[in-house]
Design a protein around this motif. Structure first.
Motif, PDB file in Angstrom:
ATOM      1  N   TYR A 131       0.830  -1.212   0.000  1.00  0.00           N
ATOM      2  CA  TYR A 131       0.000   0.000   0.000  1.00  0.00           C
ATOM      3  C   TYR A 131       0.865   1.264   0.000  1.00  0.00           C
ATOM      4  O   TYR A 131       0.626   2.189  -0.762  1.00  0.00           O
ATOM      5  N   THR A 132       1.876   1.288   0.849  1.00  0.00           N
ATOM      6  CA  THR A 132       2.702   2.501   0.940  1.00  0.00           C
ATOM      7  C   THR A 132       3.520   2.732  -0.326  1.00  0.00           C
ATOM      8  O   THR A 132       3.836   3.883  -0.649  1.00  0.00           O
ATOM      9  N   THR A 133       3.854   1.675  -1.035  1.00  0.00           N
ATOM     10  CA  THR A 133       4.625   1.848  -2.273  1.00  0.00           C
ATOM     11  C   THR A 133       3.745   2.029  -3.509  1.00  0.00           C
ATOM     12  O   THR A 133       4.246   2.384  -4.570  1.00  0.00           O
ATOM     13  N   SER A 134       2.439   1.815  -3.368  1.00  0.00           N
ATOM     14  CA  SER A 134       1.540   1.896  -4.526  1.00  0.00           C
ATOM     15  C   SER A 134       1.134   3.320  -4.858  1.00  0.00           C
ATOM     16  O   SER A 134       0.731   3.600  -5.986  1.00  0.00           O
ATOM     17  N   GLY A 135       1.166   4.195  -3.893  1.00  0.00           N
ATOM     18  CA  GLY A 135       0.713   5.568  -4.122  1.00  0.00           C
ATOM     19  C   GLY A 135      -0.801   5.705  -4.062  1.00  0.00           C
ATOM     20  O   GLY A 135      -1.345   6.773  -4.285  1.00  0.00           O
ATOM     21  N   GLU A 136      -1.504   4.619  -3.770  1.00  0.00           N
ATOM     22  CA  GLU A 136      -2.970   4.659  -3.665  1.00  0.00           C
ATOM     23  C   GLU A 136      -3.392   5.379  -2.395  1.00  0.00           C
ATOM     24  O   GLU A 136      -2.643   5.463  -1.434  1.00  0.00           O
ATOM     25  N   GLU A 137      -4.616   5.865  -2.424  1.00  0.00           N
ATOM     26  CA  GLU A 137      -5.223   6.457  -1.227  1.00  0.00           C
ATOM     27  C   GLU A 137      -6.444   5.628  -0.865  1.00  0.00           C
ATOM     28  O   GLU A 137      -7.220   5.259  -1.735  1.00  0.00           O
ATOM     29  N   MET A 138      -6.585   5.311   0.403  1.00  0.00           N
ATOM     30  CA  MET A 138      -7.746   4.562   0.883  1.00  0.00           C
ATOM     31  C   MET A 138      -8.422   5.345   1.993  1.00  0.00           C
ATOM     32  O   MET A 138      -7.744   5.957   2.829  1.00  0.00           O
ATOM     33  N   GLU A 142     -12.443   1.955   3.822  1.00  0.00           N
ATOM     34  CA  GLU A 142     -11.769   0.976   2.962  1.00  0.00           C
ATOM     35  C   GLU A 142     -10.648   0.272   3.725  1.00  0.00           C
ATOM     36  O   GLU A 142     -10.448  -0.934   3.574  1.00  0.00           O
ATOM     37  N   MET A 143      -9.935   1.036   4.546  1.00  0.00           N
ATOM     38  CA  MET A 143      -8.858   0.454   5.350  1.00  0.00           C
ATOM     39  C   MET A 143      -9.437  -0.545   6.364  1.00  0.00           C
ATOM     40  O   MET A 143      -8.902  -1.634   6.536  1.00  0.00           O
TER      41      MET A 143
END
Length: 195
Positions: A131-138, A142-143
């Motif tokens: 998650y931290t390396t994907s650049g996505e926002e949750m 969702e988390m």
């Protein structure tokens, strides 16, 4: 005369039955305790535990909030863990009494919560790195959903196969009670190795 003899016989039978039964047996107290944990019924623990050792109300309360990220407020995780704690089978074996002391053989089959939590933690850490390396926002919701989803995965990878056979120690001090300090095996079995 027949009524008087019948009454005398009935009184004698009641007297003999009451003399033979000195109240609940130790296994009845143990069974009450196990059933209260399974049903999450809140009861007066002083009726089950020797007060000299232990003072708490049932059911067990697992404070898992320390394991959860501070932004997660959903308690579905905790409810799933408590559900696993309550989902156990038991068999009461031999009962040995010696005066006011009793030892009861107990077998508990439960989920291995230690293994489930270890698998969940591995999944959560793997997800966190991804998650931290994907650049996505949750969002928080969702988390929370992912948090519980990973727990479900860990639960589905196991079965209720953690079998423990051990002795439970009890004392009769006006009623049979579990000696809490002498029964770590009981707590360990109920928590599936998490304790």
């Amino acid at each position: 005369m027949k009524k008087w003899i019948k009454s005398l016989l009935a009184f004698n039978m009641m007297f003999m039955l009451s003399a033979c039964s000195s109240g609940p047996q130790p296994e009845a107290t143990l069974e009450s305790y196990l059933q209260s944990v399974q049903s999450a019924e809140s009861i007066d623990a002083s009726t089950l535990y020797n007060e000299e050792y232990f003072d708490m109300s049932l059911p067990f309360y697992l404070d898992l909030s320390a394991m959860a990220p501070s932004n997660i407020t959903d308690d579905a995780f905790t409810l799933k863990i408590l559900g696993l704690v309550q989902d156990f089978d038991y068999t009461i074996g031999d009962v040995e009494t010696n005066g006011n002391e009793a030892t009861i053989e107990l077998t508990i089959t439960s989920y291995s919560l230690g293994e489930i939590m270890s698998a969940w933690m591995t999944k959560w850490m793997t997800f966190g790195i991804e998650y931290t390396t994907s650049g996505e926002e949750m969002s928080d919701d969702e988390m929370n959903q992912k948090y519980v989803e990973l727990l479900d995965e860990a639960i589905n990878e196991t079965s209720k196969s953690n079998v423990n056979t051990f002795d439970v120690y009890m004392t009769d001090d006006g009623g049979w009670k579990i000696n809490a300090n002498d029964n770590d095996d009981l707590i360990t079995a109920l928590l599936g190795g998490l304790y």
